[in-house]
Design a protein around this motif. Structure first.
Motif, short mmCIF file in Angstrom:
data_model
loop_
_atom_site.label_atom_id
_atom_site.label_comp_id
_atom_site.label_asym_id
_atom_site.label_seq_id
_atom_site.Cartn_x
_atom_site.Cartn_y
_atom_site.Cartn_z
N ALA A 142 1.03 -1.65 -0.31
CA ALA A 142 -0.17 0.06 0.09
C ALA A 142 0.63 1.36 0.28
N LEU A 143 0.93 2.03 -0.94
CA LEU A 143 1.61 3.52 -0.87
C LEU A 143 0.27 4.53 -0.68
N PRO A 144 1.06 5.95 -0.56
CA PRO A 144 0.14 6.62 0.91
C PRO A 144 -0.17 8.30 -1.01
N SER A 145 0.75 7.86 -2.00
CA SER A 145 0.20 8.06 -3.22
C SER A 145 -1.06 7.95 -3.31
N ARG A 146 -1.47 9.24 -4.18
CA ARG A 146 -3.02 9.15 -4.64
C ARG A 146 -2.89 10.60 -5.74
N VAL A 147 -3.69 10.52 -6.58
CA VAL A 147 -3.57 11.42 -8.06
C VAL A 147 -4.16 12.91 -7.13
N GLY A 148 -3.86 13.80 -6.91
CA GLY A 148 -3.81 14.79 -6.55
C GLY A 148 -3.18 14.99 -5.06
N GLY A 149 -2.87 14.22 -4.51
CA GLY A 149 -2.43 14.02 -2.86
C GLY A 149 -0.76 14.65 -3.17
N ARG A 150 -0.44 14.82 -1.85
CA ARG A 150 0.58 15.34 -1.23
C ARG A 150 1.72 14.75 -0.05
N LEU A 151 2.97 14.85 -0.48
CA LEU A 151 3.98 14.29 0.39
C LEU A 151 5.02 15.15 0.31
N PRO A 152 5.47 15.06 1.56
CA PRO A 152 6.71 15.72 1.97
C PRO A 152 8.08 16.18 0.99
N ALA A 153 8.22 16.88 0.27
CA ALA A 153 9.33 16.95 -1.06
C ALA A 153 10.50 16.26 -0.31
N HIS A 154 11.27 16.55 0.90
CA HIS A 154 12.55 15.97 0.97
C HIS A 154 11.89 14.70 0.94
N ARG A 155 11.06 13.76 1.78
CA ARG A 155 10.96 12.04 2.15
C ARG A 155 10.99 11.67 0.52
N THR A 156 10.47 11.83 -1.16
CA THR A 156 10.64 11.76 -1.57
C THR A 156 11.50 11.54 -2.59
N ALA A 157 12.22 10.33 -3.68
CA ALA A 157 13.05 10.65 -3.99
C ALA A 157 12.81 11.83 -5.58
N LEU A 158 11.21 11.98 -6.31
CA LEU A 158 10.38 12.62 -6.51
C LEU A 158 10.30 14.06 -6.09
N GLY A 159 10.42 14.37 -4.51
CA GLY A 159 10.80 16.11 -4.56
C GLY A 159 12.38 15.64 -5.20
N LYS A 160 13.44 15.23 -4.52
CA LYS A 160 14.44 15.56 -4.27
C LYS A 160 14.59 15.58 -5.85
N ALA A 161 14.17 15.20 -6.93
CA ALA A 161 15.03 15.06 -8.13
C ALA A 161 14.11 16.87 -8.39
N LEU A 162 12.97 17.57 -7.73
CA LEU A 162 12.30 18.37 -8.18
C LEU A 162 13.33 19.40 -7.55
N LEU A 163 13.11 19.06 -6.17
CA LEU A 163 14.05 20.46 -5.77
C LEU A 163 15.59 20.54 -6.17
N ALA A 164 15.54 19.49 -6.26
CA ALA A 164 17.42 19.44 -6.63
C ALA A 164 17.87 20.36 -7.89
N HIS A 165 16.41 20.25 -8.84
CA HIS A 165 17.11 20.76 -10.47
C HIS A 165 15.74 21.86 -10.85
N THR A 166 15.62 22.67 -9.07
CA THR A 166 14.89 24.00 -9.19
C THR A 166 16.34 24.75 -8.75
N ARG A 167 15.99 26.13 -9.26
CA ARG A 167 17.20 27.24 -8.37
C ARG A 167 17.36 27.11 -7.41
N LEU A 168 18.49 26.81 -6.55
CA LEU A 168 18.71 26.97 -4.47
C LEU A 168 17.34 28.07 -3.86
N ASP A 169 17.06 28.88 -4.65
CA ASP A 169 16.86 30.65 -3.62
C ASP A 169 15.20 29.75 -3.57
N THR A 170 14.92 29.39 -5.17
CA THR A 170 13.52 28.54 -5.00
C THR A 170 13.47 27.38 -4.07
N ALA A 171 14.34 26.84 -4.60
CA ALA A 171 14.05 25.67 -3.65
C ALA A 171 13.69 25.47 -2.05
#
Length: 251
Positions: A124-153
């Motif tokens: 069972a996964l906590p993910s669902r379409v429209g749902g949210r999870l803390p970015a720093h705890r997910t690989a998706l969030g890490k990829a997004l944060l790392a590829h966003t300008r650091l000040d924006t991140a």
């Protein structure tokens, strides 16, 4: 049904009716809106005041118009829809090739918001379409944060300008550098026990439209072997987005 139970629906109907009056982009006065909607002037004024506080309408002199919030939501919805349409077939192909659950997400404040999900796994996964999870705890969030300008991140991770820094939501600089270098991010049991994930950003190094990932039981996720297919899938989505933005694909 009691009056109490009916009240929320009545309020929603009144708000929807008010906002519908702005569909032509007109500037309307309080009297005009009261007349058009059939609402008492006092009720109309109260609703408009509350809508203005949240950015749904703006007031110039005695006239009201749509505010920035619905315009921003509309642009966001269009962007998410474009991303979803470009990515959905690629997600299905990646799911077929790996047998793992595939996600598509965007950065939303300090969280990732799931835009699409393909497949089902044994856990069972906590993910669902429209749902949210803390970015720093997910690989998706890490990829997004790392590829966003650091000040924006930093802002997305919840760092407040007054000096209240939520350090726990920031990625270490060496991890950011590693993700940027490899264009791949990993997560192992950080969001859910027994679950691992491999993600890649969708972008060109300057722009990041979102990220996609494969997720499954720890023992089924080969972080090394999955890196290439996940990266290739992300590139395929970016190509599809870029092609849709070209003049020959303009609506």
């Amino acid at each position: 049904m009691t009056r109490t139970a009916e009240f929320p629906d009545a309020v929603i109907a009144r708000v929807a009716g008010l906002l519908d009056e702005f569909h032509s982009g007109d500037h309307l006065t309080l009297s005009e809106l009261s007349t058009r909607t059939g609402l008492p002037r006092s009720s109309t004024h109260r609703l408009l005041t509350q809508l203005a506080e949240h950015g749904w309408v703006s007031k110039r002199g005695k006239a009201y118009a749509l505010g920035r919030t619905p315009l921003e939501w509309g642009a966001l919805a269009r962007n998410h829809d474009r991303l979803h349409r470009a990515a959905h077939p690629v997600l299905h192909d990646l799911h077929s090739a790996t047998g793992l659950v595939v996600h598509l997400a965007v950065l939303d404040g300090g969280d990732v918001r799931y835009v699409d999900k393909v497949g089902r796994g044994p856990l069972a996964l906590p993910s669902r379409v429209g749902g949210r999870l803390p970015a720093h705890r997910t690989a998706l969030g890490k990829a997004l944060l790392a590829h966003t300008r650091l000040d924006t991140a930093r802002a997305a991770a919840g760092c407040l300008p007054a000096g209240t820094v939520r350090v726990e939501t920031l990625l270490p600089r060496n991890e950011i550098a590693h993700i940027r270098e490899r264009h791949i991010a990993h997560e192992r049991e950080e969001s859910t026990p027994g679950v691992a994930c491999v993600a890649a950003p969708i972008g060109n190094g300057r722009t990041c439209a979102g990220a996609l990932s494969v997720t499954g039981p720890v023992e089924a996720v080969d972080t090394v072997g999955l890196a290439t297919p996940v990266r290739l899938a992300a590139r395929a989505v970016w190509r599809a987005l870029s092609q849709n933005d070209s003049p020959q694909h303009a609506d």
